[in-house]
Design an enzyme around this catalytic site. Structure first.
Site, PDB file in Angstrom:
ATOM      1  N   SER A  58      -3.868 -54.136   4.693  1.00 59.02           N
ATOM      2  CA  SER A  58      -4.910 -53.125   4.826  1.00 59.02           C
ATOM      3  C   SER A  58      -4.364 -51.758   5.394  1.00 59.02           C
ATOM      4  CB  SER A  58      -5.875 -53.451   4.140  1.00 59.02           C
ATOM      5  OG  SER A  58      -7.368 -52.821   3.670  1.00 59.02           O
ATOM      6  N   ASP A  91      -3.087 -54.619  -7.323  1.00 56.21           N
ATOM      7  CA  ASP A  91      -4.187 -54.279  -6.248  1.00 56.21           C
ATOM      8  C   ASP A  91      -5.553 -52.848  -6.261  1.00 56.21           C
ATOM      9  OD1 ASP A  91      -5.294 -53.664  -3.260  1.00 56.21           O
ATOM     10  OD2 ASP A  91      -3.853 -53.225  -2.634  1.00 56.21           O
ATOM     11  N   HIS A 102      -5.540 -57.185  -3.749  1.00 58.95           N
ATOM     12  CA  HIS A 102      -4.634 -56.839  -1.911  1.00 58.95           C
ATOM     13  C   HIS A 102      -4.725 -57.978  -1.247  1.00 58.95           C
ATOM     14  CE1 HIS A 102      -5.768 -53.535   0.799  1.00 58.95           C
ATOM     15  NE2 HIS A 102      -6.568 -54.668   1.227  1.00 58.95           N
TER      16      HIS A 102
HETATM   17  C1  LIG Z   1       2.445 -50.988  -9.518  1.00 58.19           C
HETATM   18  O1  LIG Z   1       3.200 -50.946 -10.500  1.00 58.19           O
HETATM   19  C2  LIG Z   1       3.707 -51.979 -10.408  1.00 58.19           C
HETATM   20  C3  LIG Z   1       5.333 -52.273 -11.662  1.00 58.19           C
HETATM   21  O2  LIG Z   1       6.048 -50.470 -11.070  1.00 58.19           O
HETATM   22  C4  LIG Z   1       2.601 -51.403 -12.636  1.00 58.19           C
HETATM   23  O3  LIG Z   1       3.256 -52.497 -13.784  1.00 58.19           O
HETATM   24  C5  LIG Z   1       1.192 -51.702 -12.388  1.00 58.19           C
HETATM   25  O4  LIG Z   1       0.578 -51.409 -13.408  1.00 58.19           O
HETATM   26  C6  LIG Z   1       1.364 -50.521 -10.843  1.00 58.19           C
HETATM   27  N1  LIG Z   1      -0.087 -51.001 -10.683  1.00 58.19           N
HETATM   28  C7  LIG Z   1      -0.775 -50.177 -10.797  1.00 58.19           C
HETATM   29  C8  LIG Z   1      -2.678 -50.367 -10.348  1.00 58.19           C
HETATM   30  O5  LIG Z   1      -0.511 -49.145 -10.787  1.00 58.19           O
END
Ligand SMILES: *[C@@H]1O[C@H](CO)[C@@H](O)[C@H](O)[C@H]1NC(C)=O
Ligand SMILES: *[C@@H]1O[C@H](CO)[C@@H](O)[C@H](O)[C@H]1NC(C)=O
Ligand SMILES: *[C@@H]1O[C@H](CO)[C@@H](O)[C@H](O)[C@H]1NC(C)=O
Length: 437
Positions: A242, A334, A369
Protein backbone atom coordinates in the site's frame (compact mmCIF):
# COMPACT_ATOMS: atom_id res chain seq x y z
CA UNK A 1 -23.07 -41.10 24.55
CA UNK A 2 -22.01 -44.16 22.62
CA UNK A 3 -18.89 -45.68 24.20
CA UNK A 4 -17.08 -45.36 20.91
CA UNK A 5 -17.67 -41.61 20.95
CA UNK A 6 -15.23 -41.27 23.87
CA UNK A 7 -12.46 -42.63 21.74
CA UNK A 8 -12.51 -40.21 18.83
CA UNK A 9 -8.92 -39.17 18.17
CA UNK A 10 -7.93 -35.79 16.82
CA UNK A 11 -4.40 -34.90 15.72
CA UNK A 12 -2.89 -31.84 14.11
CA UNK A 13 0.56 -32.15 12.54
CA UNK A 14 2.66 -30.16 13.10
CA UNK A 15 1.03 -28.89 16.26
CA UNK A 16 3.69 -26.19 16.44
CA UNK A 17 4.66 -24.53 13.18
CA UNK A 18 5.30 -21.33 11.28
CA UNK A 19 2.35 -19.16 10.24
CA UNK A 20 2.88 -19.98 6.58
CA UNK A 21 3.29 -23.73 7.13
CA UNK A 22 0.50 -26.15 6.25
CA UNK A 23 -0.90 -28.51 8.88
CA UNK A 24 -2.79 -31.80 8.58
CA UNK A 25 -5.90 -32.19 10.75
CA UNK A 26 -6.90 -35.82 11.19
CA UNK A 27 -9.96 -37.27 12.95
CA UNK A 28 -9.84 -41.02 13.63
CA UNK A 29 -11.98 -43.62 15.35
CA UNK A 30 -15.28 -41.83 14.73
CA UNK A 31 -18.30 -43.90 13.66
CA UNK A 32 -18.48 -44.89 9.98
CA UNK A 33 -20.23 -42.14 7.97
CA UNK A 34 -20.63 -40.02 11.10
CA UNK A 35 -21.37 -36.34 10.60
CA UNK A 36 -18.74 -34.18 12.27
CA UNK A 37 -17.96 -30.49 12.56
CA UNK A 38 -14.26 -29.58 12.72
CA UNK A 39 -13.93 -26.23 14.44
CA UNK A 40 -11.09 -23.74 15.01
CA UNK A 41 -11.15 -21.15 17.77
CA UNK A 42 -8.72 -18.33 18.47
CA UNK A 43 -8.76 -15.56 21.02
CA UNK A 44 -6.60 -12.63 19.89
CA UNK A 45 -4.37 -10.50 22.04
CA UNK A 46 -7.06 -7.80 22.07
CA UNK A 47 -9.55 -10.26 23.55
CA UNK A 48 -11.73 -10.78 20.47
CA UNK A 49 -12.75 -14.33 19.59
CA UNK A 50 -12.56 -15.81 16.11
CA UNK A 51 -13.85 -19.11 14.76
CA UNK A 52 -13.94 -21.19 11.59
CA UNK A 53 -15.53 -24.56 10.94
CA UNK A 54 -16.22 -27.16 8.29
CA UNK A 55 -18.84 -29.92 8.05
CA UNK A 56 -17.41 -33.35 7.29
CA UNK A 57 -18.63 -36.92 6.99
CA UNK A 58 -16.35 -39.66 8.27
CA UNK A 59 -15.43 -42.45 5.83
CA UNK A 60 -16.20 -46.14 6.37
CA UNK A 61 -13.21 -46.39 8.72
CA UNK A 62 -14.42 -43.43 10.80
CA UNK A 63 -11.72 -41.08 9.54
CA UNK A 64 -11.68 -37.46 8.33
CA UNK A 65 -8.52 -36.00 6.84
CA UNK A 66 -9.10 -32.24 6.45
CA UNK A 67 -6.25 -32.06 3.91
CA UNK A 68 -8.03 -34.44 1.54
CA UNK A 69 -11.71 -34.48 2.44
CA UNK A 70 -14.48 -32.16 1.39
CA UNK A 71 -16.22 -29.73 3.72
CA UNK A 72 -19.91 -29.67 2.83
CA UNK A 73 -20.56 -26.37 4.58
CA UNK A 74 -19.40 -24.03 7.31
CA UNK A 75 -17.10 -21.05 7.01
CA UNK A 76 -15.51 -22.72 3.96
CA UNK A 77 -16.44 -25.55 1.65
CA UNK A 78 -14.64 -28.01 -0.58
CA UNK A 79 -11.23 -29.56 -0.02
CA UNK A 80 -9.43 -26.79 1.84
CA UNK A 81 -6.48 -28.04 3.93
CA UNK A 82 -6.04 -24.61 5.58
CA UNK A 83 -9.65 -23.38 5.54
CA UNK A 84 -9.75 -23.66 9.35
CA UNK A 85 -7.29 -20.76 9.50
CA UNK A 86 -8.00 -18.55 6.50
CA UNK A 87 -11.75 -18.55 7.04
CA UNK A 88 -11.52 -17.51 10.71
CA UNK A 89 -14.07 -14.78 11.39
CA UNK A 90 -15.16 -12.88 14.47
CA UNK A 91 -17.69 -14.90 16.51
CA UNK A 92 -21.30 -13.73 16.10
CA UNK A 93 -22.01 -10.62 18.13
CA UNK A 94 -18.44 -9.24 17.88
CA UNK A 95 -18.00 -5.56 17.20
CA UNK A 96 -17.82 -4.77 13.47
CA UNK A 97 -14.65 -3.87 11.59
CA UNK A 98 -12.21 -6.28 13.23
CA UNK A 99 -9.00 -7.32 11.52
CA UNK A 100 -6.66 -9.92 12.98
CA UNK A 101 -3.09 -8.71 13.40
CA UNK A 102 -0.52 -10.22 15.72
CA UNK A 103 1.25 -7.62 17.83
CA UNK A 104 3.56 -9.68 20.01
CA UNK A 105 5.50 -11.91 17.63
CA UNK A 106 7.42 -13.48 20.51
CA UNK A 107 4.36 -15.50 21.45
CA UNK A 108 2.51 -17.87 19.09
CA UNK A 109 -0.99 -17.56 17.76
CA UNK A 110 -2.78 -20.29 19.72
CA UNK A 111 -5.65 -22.04 17.94
CA UNK A 112 -7.90 -24.68 19.49
CA UNK A 113 -9.01 -27.27 16.94
CA UNK A 114 -12.05 -29.29 18.05
CA UNK A 115 -14.31 -31.93 16.61
CA UNK A 116 -18.04 -31.98 17.43
CA UNK A 117 -20.68 -34.60 16.81
CA UNK A 118 -23.12 -33.50 14.07
CA UNK A 119 -23.16 -30.56 11.69
CA UNK A 120 -23.53 -27.25 13.50
CA UNK A 121 -23.20 -23.61 12.59
CA UNK A 122 -23.77 -21.98 15.98
CA UNK A 123 -23.94 -22.62 19.71
CA UNK A 124 -20.80 -24.74 19.83
CA UNK A 125 -20.57 -24.55 23.65
CA UNK A 126 -23.79 -26.61 23.86
CA UNK A 127 -22.66 -29.30 21.41
CA UNK A 128 -21.07 -32.68 22.11
CA UNK A 129 -17.32 -32.11 22.03
CA UNK A 130 -15.53 -35.28 20.94
CA UNK A 131 -11.91 -34.15 21.03
CA UNK A 132 -9.84 -31.01 21.05
CA UNK A 133 -6.17 -30.02 20.58
CA UNK A 134 -4.18 -26.80 20.85
CA UNK A 135 -2.00 -25.65 17.98
CA UNK A 136 0.75 -23.04 18.01
CA UNK A 137 1.44 -20.89 14.96
CA UNK A 138 4.63 -18.80 15.02
CA UNK A 139 6.01 -15.88 13.05
CA UNK A 140 9.45 -16.32 14.62
CA UNK A 141 11.14 -19.64 13.90
CA UNK A 142 13.34 -21.03 16.70
CA UNK A 143 16.58 -19.07 16.75
CA UNK A 144 15.26 -15.90 15.06
CA UNK A 145 16.50 -12.85 16.97
CA UNK A 146 14.35 -9.76 17.57
CA UNK A 147 16.32 -6.54 17.99
CA UNK A 148 14.47 -3.27 18.75
CA UNK A 149 16.16 -0.36 16.93
CA UNK A 150 15.98 3.16 18.36
CA UNK A 151 19.21 4.75 17.15
CA UNK A 152 19.19 7.67 14.67
CA UNK A 153 15.56 8.35 15.69
CA UNK A 154 14.45 5.22 13.84
CA UNK A 155 11.42 3.34 15.09
CA UNK A 156 12.18 -0.13 13.83
CA UNK A 157 12.73 -3.77 14.73
CA UNK A 158 15.36 -5.95 13.14
CA UNK A 159 14.75 -9.69 12.84
CA UNK A 160 17.83 -11.82 12.17
CA UNK A 161 17.54 -15.42 10.92
CA UNK A 162 18.94 -18.30 12.96
CA UNK A 163 22.60 -19.10 12.39
CA UNK A 164 25.83 -17.14 12.24
CA UNK A 165 25.13 -15.03 9.14
CA UNK A 166 25.77 -12.63 7.55
CA UNK A 167 22.40 -12.59 5.80
CA UNK A 168 20.83 -10.64 2.95
CA UNK A 169 18.68 -7.80 4.25
CA UNK A 170 15.25 -6.31 3.61
CA UNK A 171 13.46 -3.12 4.59
CA UNK A 172 9.79 -3.85 5.29
CA UNK A 173 7.20 -1.06 5.00
CA UNK A 174 3.48 -1.26 5.77
CA UNK A 175 0.81 1.21 4.77
CA UNK A 176 -1.17 4.22 5.90
CA UNK A 177 -2.22 2.89 9.30
CA UNK A 178 1.25 3.50 10.72
CA UNK A 179 2.53 1.67 13.84
CA UNK A 180 5.47 -0.68 14.06
CA UNK A 181 4.07 -3.88 12.55
CA UNK A 182 6.53 -6.72 13.00
CA UNK A 183 4.95 -9.98 11.94
CA UNK A 184 5.87 -10.02 8.25
CA UNK A 185 9.52 -9.13 8.97
CA UNK A 186 9.63 -11.85 11.62
CA UNK A 187 8.36 -14.40 9.11
CA UNK A 188 10.82 -13.25 6.43
CA UNK A 189 13.65 -13.71 8.94
CA UNK A 190 12.32 -17.21 9.58
CA UNK A 191 13.01 -17.76 5.87
CA UNK A 192 16.61 -16.54 5.95
CA UNK A 193 16.31 -12.80 5.25
CA UNK A 194 17.40 -10.25 7.86
CA UNK A 195 14.36 -7.96 7.88
CA UNK A 196 13.85 -4.52 9.34
CA UNK A 197 10.24 -3.56 10.10
CA UNK A 198 10.11 0.24 9.94
CA UNK A 199 7.44 2.59 11.27
CA UNK A 200 7.50 5.82 9.25
CA UNK A 201 4.16 7.42 10.12
CA UNK A 202 3.68 7.18 13.87
CA UNK A 203 7.38 6.91 14.70
CA UNK A 204 9.60 8.65 17.26
CA UNK A 205 10.75 11.19 14.65
CA UNK A 206 7.15 12.31 14.11
CA UNK A 207 6.36 12.30 17.82
CA UNK A 208 9.45 14.42 18.55
CA UNK A 209 9.10 16.93 15.72
CA UNK A 210 5.42 16.89 14.78
CA UNK A 211 6.54 16.53 11.14
CA UNK A 212 6.32 13.74 8.60
CA UNK A 213 9.61 11.99 7.86
CA UNK A 214 11.80 13.07 4.94
CA UNK A 215 13.34 10.70 2.42
CA UNK A 216 16.49 10.68 4.57
CA UNK A 217 14.60 8.68 7.19
CA UNK A 218 14.40 5.73 4.78
CA UNK A 219 18.03 6.22 3.77
CA UNK A 220 18.99 6.11 7.44
CA UNK A 221 17.11 2.84 7.82
CA UNK A 222 18.83 1.47 4.70
CA UNK A 223 22.26 2.52 6.05
CA UNK A 224 21.48 0.89 9.38
CA UNK A 225 20.93 -2.40 7.56
CA UNK A 226 23.86 -1.88 5.22
CA UNK A 227 26.41 -1.39 7.97
CA UNK A 228 25.01 -4.05 10.30
CA UNK A 229 27.69 -6.73 10.81
CA UNK A 230 25.20 -9.55 10.24
CA UNK A 231 23.76 -8.13 7.03
CA UNK A 232 25.43 -8.39 3.61
CA UNK A 233 25.46 -4.70 2.65
CA UNK A 234 25.37 -5.40 -1.09
CA UNK A 235 22.32 -7.67 -0.87
CA UNK A 236 19.43 -5.57 0.32
CA UNK A 237 15.82 -5.45 -0.85
CA UNK A 238 12.72 -3.42 -0.02
CA UNK A 239 9.19 -4.70 0.37
CA UNK A 240 6.20 -2.38 0.65
CA UNK A 241 2.45 -2.77 0.90
CA UNK A 242 0.00 0.00 0.00
CA UNK A 243 1.55 3.36 1.00
CA UNK A 244 4.77 1.41 1.59
CA UNK A 245 4.96 0.80 -2.18
CA UNK A 246 5.05 4.55 -2.85
CA UNK A 247 8.13 4.88 -0.65
CA UNK A 248 9.69 1.70 -2.03
CA UNK A 249 9.35 2.86 -5.64
CA UNK A 250 10.53 6.39 -4.85
CA UNK A 251 13.65 5.21 -3.02
CA UNK A 252 14.42 2.50 -5.56
CA UNK A 253 14.37 4.90 -8.50
CA UNK A 254 15.58 8.22 -7.10
CA UNK A 255 17.70 7.68 -3.99
CA UNK A 256 21.47 8.16 -4.32
CA UNK A 257 21.91 6.09 -1.17
CA UNK A 258 19.50 3.20 -1.47
CA UNK A 259 20.92 0.57 -3.85
CA UNK A 260 18.70 -2.47 -3.98
CA UNK A 261 19.06 -5.99 -5.35
CA UNK A 262 15.30 -6.10 -5.96
CA UNK A 263 11.99 -4.65 -4.76
CA UNK A 264 8.55 -6.08 -4.00
CA UNK A 265 5.44 -3.88 -4.14
CA UNK A 266 2.10 -5.27 -2.93
CA UNK A 267 -1.16 -3.43 -3.69
CA UNK A 268 0.26 0.00 -4.48
CA UNK A 269 0.96 2.64 -7.07
CA UNK A 270 3.73 4.67 -8.65
CA UNK A 271 1.49 7.78 -8.74
CA UNK A 272 2.93 10.49 -6.49
CA UNK A 273 4.60 13.89 -6.83
CA UNK A 274 8.11 12.97 -7.95
CA UNK A 275 9.64 15.93 -6.14
CA UNK A 276 9.05 15.60 -2.46
CA UNK A 277 8.68 13.04 0.21
CA UNK A 278 6.00 11.43 2.31
CA UNK A 279 4.36 14.80 3.05
CA UNK A 280 3.70 15.42 -0.65
CA UNK A 281 2.42 11.87 -1.17
CA UNK A 282 -0.05 12.33 1.67
CA UNK A 283 -0.88 15.79 0.27
CA UNK A 284 -1.93 14.26 -3.03
CA UNK A 285 -4.32 11.91 -1.23
CA UNK A 286 -5.69 14.78 0.82
CA UNK A 287 -6.21 16.91 -2.28
CA UNK A 288 -8.07 14.07 -3.99
CA UNK A 289 -10.12 13.01 -0.99
CA UNK A 290 -13.33 14.20 -2.66
CA UNK A 291 -12.98 11.16 -4.94
CA UNK A 292 -13.78 8.92 -1.95
CA UNK A 293 -16.85 6.78 -2.57
CA UNK A 294 -18.94 4.82 -0.08
CA UNK A 295 -20.38 1.33 -0.41
CA UNK A 296 -24.02 0.64 0.46
CA UNK A 297 -22.72 -0.38 3.91
CA UNK A 298 -21.04 3.03 4.22
CA UNK A 299 -17.53 1.59 3.83
CA UNK A 300 -14.98 4.03 2.39
CA UNK A 301 -13.64 3.18 -1.09
CA UNK A 302 -10.43 4.99 -1.95
CA UNK A 303 -9.45 3.26 -5.16
CA UNK A 304 -10.33 6.32 -7.30
CA UNK A 305 -8.13 8.76 -5.39
CA UNK A 306 -5.20 8.41 -7.79
CA UNK A 307 -7.32 7.84 -10.91
CA UNK A 308 -7.18 8.42 -13.76
CA UNK A 309 -3.46 7.59 -13.89
CA UNK A 310 -1.89 10.95 -14.75
CA UNK A 311 0.08 11.41 -17.94
CA UNK A 312 2.11 14.21 -16.30
CA UNK A 313 5.55 12.66 -15.66
CA UNK A 314 6.05 14.82 -12.56
CA UNK A 315 3.21 12.89 -10.92
CA UNK A 316 4.57 9.37 -11.18
CA UNK A 317 7.77 7.54 -10.35
CA UNK A 318 9.73 6.99 -13.54
CA UNK A 319 9.95 3.22 -13.37
CA UNK A 320 11.64 3.32 -16.76
CA UNK A 321 14.75 4.19 -14.76
CA UNK A 322 14.53 1.12 -12.54
CA UNK A 323 17.71 -0.92 -12.50
CA UNK A 324 16.75 -3.84 -10.30
CA UNK A 325 14.07 -6.52 -10.61
CA UNK A 326 10.63 -5.44 -9.42
CA UNK A 327 7.79 -7.75 -8.38
CA UNK A 328 4.27 -6.29 -8.28
CA UNK A 329 1.48 -8.15 -6.47
CA UNK A 330 -1.99 -6.98 -7.43
CA UNK A 331 -5.47 -7.92 -6.20
CA UNK A 332 -7.89 -7.36 -9.06
CA UNK A 333 -10.68 -6.52 -6.60
CA UNK A 334 -8.59 -3.98 -4.67
CA UNK A 335 -11.11 -1.34 -3.57
CA UNK A 336 -8.55 0.70 -1.66
CA UNK A 337 -5.82 1.48 -4.19
CA UNK A 338 -5.74 1.45 -7.99
CA UNK A 339 -3.01 -1.20 -7.96
CA UNK A 340 -4.46 -2.78 -11.09
CA UNK A 341 -4.33 0.31 -13.29
CA UNK A 342 -0.98 1.33 -11.81
CA UNK A 343 0.58 -2.03 -12.63
CA UNK A 344 -0.57 -1.74 -16.23
CA UNK A 345 0.79 1.80 -16.52
CA UNK A 346 4.11 0.77 -14.99
CA UNK A 347 4.37 -2.07 -17.47
CA UNK A 348 3.80 0.33 -20.36
CA UNK A 349 6.37 2.76 -19.02
CA UNK A 350 8.93 0.00 -18.63
CA UNK A 351 8.20 -1.43 -22.07
CA UNK A 352 8.77 2.00 -23.59
CA UNK A 353 11.99 2.44 -21.63
CA UNK A 354 13.23 -1.04 -22.53
CA UNK A 355 13.57 -2.34 -18.97
CA UNK A 356 10.39 -4.41 -18.75
CA UNK A 357 12.52 -7.56 -18.45
CA UNK A 358 12.98 -6.43 -14.84
CA UNK A 359 9.24 -6.52 -14.16
CA UNK A 360 7.11 -9.39 -12.88
CA UNK A 361 3.40 -8.85 -12.19
CA UNK A 362 1.35 -11.30 -10.14
CA UNK A 363 -2.32 -10.42 -10.56
CA UNK A 364 -5.12 -12.22 -8.70
CA UNK A 365 -8.83 -12.17 -9.62
CA UNK A 366 -11.16 -11.54 -6.65
CA UNK A 367 -8.27 -10.72 -4.33
CA UNK A 368 -8.47 -7.51 -2.32
CA UNK A 369 -6.00 -4.95 -1.04
CA UNK A 370 -4.67 -6.60 2.12
CA UNK A 371 -2.56 -9.36 0.62
CA UNK A 372 -0.89 -10.76 3.74
CA UNK A 373 1.25 -13.82 4.45
CA UNK A 374 -0.70 -17.07 3.96
CA UNK A 375 -3.59 -18.27 6.12
CA UNK A 376 -4.15 -14.88 7.75
CA UNK A 377 -7.93 -14.43 7.83
CA UNK A 378 -9.27 -12.20 5.07
CA UNK A 379 -10.72 -8.85 6.11
CA UNK A 380 -12.89 -7.50 3.30
CA UNK A 381 -13.44 -4.32 5.30
CA UNK A 382 -12.16 -3.13 8.67
CA UNK A 383 -11.87 -0.13 10.97
CA UNK A 384 -9.14 2.16 9.80
CA UNK A 385 -7.78 5.42 11.11
CA UNK A 386 -6.24 7.40 8.27
CA UNK A 387 -3.17 9.44 8.95
CA UNK A 388 -4.47 11.92 6.38
CA UNK A 389 -7.89 12.66 7.81
CA UNK A 390 -7.28 11.45 11.40
CA UNK A 391 -10.71 10.01 11.10
CA UNK A 392 -11.77 6.52 12.04
CA UNK A 393 -14.03 4.77 9.58
CA UNK A 394 -14.57 1.41 7.98
CA UNK A 395 -12.38 0.97 4.89
CA UNK A 396 -13.40 -1.42 2.13
CA UNK A 397 -10.34 -3.44 1.08
CA UNK A 398 -12.11 -5.86 -1.25
CA UNK A 399 -11.63 -9.50 -2.16
CA UNK A 400 -13.63 -12.71 -1.85
CA UNK A 401 -12.36 -14.92 0.98
CA UNK A 402 -11.46 -18.17 -0.88
CA UNK A 403 -9.78 -16.44 -3.82
CA UNK A 404 -8.10 -13.85 -1.62
CA UNK A 405 -6.71 -16.63 0.57
CA UNK A 406 -5.41 -18.47 -2.46
CA UNK A 407 -3.73 -15.23 -3.62
CA UNK A 408 -2.04 -14.87 -0.23
CA UNK A 409 -0.69 -18.41 -0.38
CA UNK A 410 0.47 -18.23 -4.00
CA UNK A 411 1.96 -14.73 -3.87
CA UNK A 412 3.88 -15.37 -0.64
CA UNK A 413 5.51 -18.48 -2.09
CA UNK A 414 6.52 -16.51 -5.18
CA UNK A 415 7.70 -13.48 -3.19
CA UNK A 416 10.01 -15.80 -1.23
CA UNK A 417 11.34 -17.35 -4.45
CA UNK A 418 11.87 -13.89 -5.98
CA UNK A 419 13.70 -12.63 -2.88
CA UNK A 420 15.87 -15.74 -2.62
CA UNK A 421 16.76 -15.63 -6.29
CA UNK A 422 17.76 -11.98 -6.20
CA UNK A 423 19.25 -11.81 -2.72
CA UNK A 424 21.10 -15.13 -2.68
CA UNK A 425 21.79 -15.52 -6.44
CA UNK A 426 25.05 -14.27 -7.98
CA UNK A 427 23.64 -11.93 -10.60
CA UNK A 428 22.14 -8.55 -9.95
CA UNK A 429 19.95 -8.34 -13.01
CA UNK A 430 19.04 -11.96 -13.59
CA UNK A 431 15.73 -12.67 -15.26
CA UNK A 432 13.13 -14.02 -12.90
CA UNK A 433 12.22 -17.68 -13.12
CA UNK A 434 8.74 -16.91 -11.79
CA UNK A 435 7.21 -17.01 -15.22
CA UNK A 436 8.00 -20.72 -15.34
CA UNK A 437 6.09 -21.54 -12.16
C1 LIG B 1 -8.36 -5.38 -12.70
O1 LIG B 1 -7.88 -6.00 -13.85
C2 LIG B 1 -8.62 -7.12 -14.26
C3 LIG B 1 -7.89 -7.79 -15.39
O2 LIG B 1 -7.31 -6.87 -16.25
C4 LIG B 1 -10.02 -6.69 -14.58
O3 LIG B 1 -10.78 -7.80 -14.99
C5 LIG B 1 -10.66 -6.08 -13.35
O4 LIG B 1 -11.94 -5.62 -13.61
C6 LIG B 1 -9.80 -4.94 -12.84
N1 LIG B 1 -10.34 -4.51 -11.56
C7 LIG B 1 -10.66 -3.26 -11.31
C8 LIG B 1 -11.19 -3.02 -9.94
O5 LIG B 1 -10.49 -2.36 -12.10
C1 LIG C 1 -3.87 -36.75 5.20
O1 LIG C 1 -3.69 -36.03 3.98
C2 LIG C 1 -2.36 -35.59 3.75
C3 LIG C 1 -2.39 -34.75 2.47
O2 LIG C 1 -2.88 -35.48 1.39
C4 LIG C 1 -1.44 -36.78 3.64
O3 LIG C 1 -0.11 -36.33 3.46
C5 LIG C 1 -1.54 -37.58 4.91
O4 LIG C 1 -0.76 -38.76 4.79
C6 LIG C 1 -2.97 -37.98 5.20
N1 LIG C 1 -3.01 -38.66 6.46
C7 LIG C 1 -3.59 -39.84 6.62
C8 LIG C 1 -3.45 -40.48 7.95
O5 LIG C 1 -4.23 -40.37 5.72
C1 LIG D 1 -2.63 20.14 -3.00
O1 LIG D 1 -3.36 21.33 -3.22
C2 LIG D 1 -2.68 22.49 -2.82
C3 LIG D 1 -3.65 23.67 -2.93
O2 LIG D 1 -4.22 23.70 -4.21
C4 LIG D 1 -1.43 22.68 -3.67
O3 LIG D 1 -0.72 23.82 -3.28
C5 LIG D 1 -0.56 21.45 -3.50
O4 LIG D 1 0.54 21.52 -4.35
C6 LIG D 1 -1.32 20.19 -3.78
N1 LIG D 1 -0.49 19.06 -3.41
C7 LIG D 1 -0.29 18.03 -4.19
C8 LIG D 1 0.64 17.00 -3.70
O5 LIG D 1 -0.85 17.90 -5.26
Amino acid sequence: MDRKQCCVKLSVQPSRGLMDEKFVVLVQSALPSQQLTVHAFHECEDGHSWQAFGHYTADAAGTVNVSEDCSFGGSYSGVEPMGLLWSLEPVPGSKPGLRMRKKNVQTPMVVTISVYQGHHTAGFVDQVLLASVMVERWYMAPGVRRIPVTEDRLTATLFLPPGPGPFPGLLDLWGGGGQLVEYRAALLASHGIGSLALDYLTCKFTLDTGKTVENEYFETAYRYLQKHPQIIGSRISMLGLSLGTSITLKMTVYSEVVKLRCAVCISGSHVQPVDGSLKEILGLFKNNSDKTRFSDKNEAIWRDLLLPIPSDPSLKVDVGRLQCPLLLVVGEDDQNWCANESAMDMREMMERAGNSHLLTILSYPNAGHLIEPPYMPHARASSFKTVVAHQKLIALWGGQTPEHSLAQEDSWRKVLIFLRENLYGDTNHGASSLSHL
